[in-house]
Scaffold this active site. Structure first.
Site, mmCIF file in Angstrom:
data_model
loop_
_atom_site.group_PDB
_atom_site.id
_atom_site.type_symbol
_atom_site.label_atom_id
_atom_site.label_comp_id
_atom_site.label_asym_id
_atom_site.label_seq_id
_atom_site.Cartn_x
_atom_site.Cartn_y
_atom_site.Cartn_z
ATOM 1 N N SER A 1 42.606 32.491 27.407
ATOM 2 C CA SER A 1 41.919 32.440 26.116
ATOM 3 C C SER A 1 41.191 33.746 25.822
ATOM 4 C CB SER A 1 40.961 31.250 26.061
ATOM 5 O OG SER A 1 40.020 31.297 27.107
ATOM 6 N N GLU A 2 40.665 34.419 26.845
ATOM 7 C CA GLU A 2 40.111 35.762 26.666
ATOM 8 C C GLU A 2 40.322 36.611 27.909
ATOM 9 O OE1 GLU A 2 37.865 33.818 23.341
ATOM 10 O OE2 GLU A 2 38.017 33.275 25.453
ATOM 11 N N THR A 3 40.374 37.910 27.686
ATOM 12 C CA THR A 3 40.311 38.919 28.737
ATOM 13 C C THR A 3 39.171 39.857 28.394
ATOM 14 O OG1 THR A 3 42.665 38.795 29.278
ATOM 15 C CG2 THR A 3 41.521 40.824 29.870
#
Length: 283
Positions: free
Chosen positions: A45-47
């Site tokens: 979902s995020e980096t």
């Protein structure tokens, strides 16, 4: 441009639980297009992409597989624990697009972030109706003691509280309709919650703007919920509470929230993080 990408899961001590995040500890040579490409390839979902400054603080940017987001709590926890494992515990200062965020990592590698100054605003009736329509929920299923609102602690999240655990457990929404509404309003997730008792919440967070059906642990939304509860005089006396999230998607997570007496000091969100894989991956 290549980068070493680490994989950590935040708000858990089990690699099979929590919310996975990609982490790049030195992104100074990466361009924005590189970061977006890497985030899409990682697929979480995020980096988080950290760029160390000369003063010991960090610039940080967060990318979902589809777009950049202003702030991400679980990737912050993951990134600071990853850094602490290599450089020791202590405080990190992160310069995010939303503002400075301080994170303290203790000797047990539990991280506590302090959000930017939070805000709470009314949720327009038309927007509430659109959310409920996309969710296929009814207004009478909501908790009258916790009225819908929009809260911010680095990113904006509508807060929708339901009156039963059963209602929260059934989530099958119109992805495209909710994504379009959230894009128009610049909302990051919809924070759907059920209050088990005064200090225990269960949450689910649809995240269609990032191309993710549901986030298993959402630190930014947890901080925003803390501000929401403070404004609505719904905090327990100790001003701390626990959020359980991710069970329905097979990645149970625990987020611990502390709300200071002065909201301008920022809401604290704490959690563990654990390495998912054994090696760094070139991207």
């Amino acid at each position: 441009m290549n980068a070493n990408v680490l994989r950590y899961s935040a708000f858990t001590s089990d690699p099979q639980g929590g919310n996975p995040a990609g982490v790049v500890l030195d992104a100074r040579e990466l361009h924005e297009a590189d970061m977006q490409r890497i985030a899409a390839e990682v697929g979480y979902s995020e980096t988080a992409f950290l760029s160390p400054r000369d003063d010991g603080s960090f610039d940080v940017r967060y990318f979902s597989p589809k777009a950049e987001v202003s702030f991400c709590g679980h990737a912050t926890i993951a990134a600071t624990v990853a850094h602490a494992q290599r450089h020791g515990p202590g405080e990190r200062v992160l310069h995010t697009r939303a503002g400075p965020v301080r994170v303290d990592v203790d000797a047990d590698l539990t991280a506590t972030l302090r959000s930017v100054e939070p805000r709470v605003a009314a949720l327009e009736a038309d927007d509430l109706a659109a959310i409920l329509h996309a969710l296929d929920w009814r207004a009478e299923e909501l908790d009258p003691a916790l009225p819908p609102a929009v809260a911010y602690a680095g990113a904006w999240h509508p807060v929708i509280a339901v009156s039963t655990r059963e209602r929260l457990s059934r989530l099958d929404y119109d992805f495209e309709a909710l994504a379009a509404l959230m894009a128009r309003r610049d909302w990051t997730t919809i924070n759907l919650v059920w209050r088990e008792d005064v200090a225990t919440f269960h949450a689910r967070n649809p995240f269609p703007p990032g191309g993710v059906v549901e986030d298993p642990a959402t630190g930014a939304a947890a901080a925003a919920l803390g501000a929401y509860l403070a404004v609505h005089d719904a905090l327990p006396p100790q001003r701390t509470f626990v959020i359980h999230q991710g069970r329905e998607v097979g990645r149970p997570s625990v987020l611990r929230v502390r709300v200071p007496d002065e909201l301008r000091d920022g809401v604290r969100v704490s959690g563990a993080a654990v390495r998912i894989d054994a090696g760094e991956v070139q991207r």
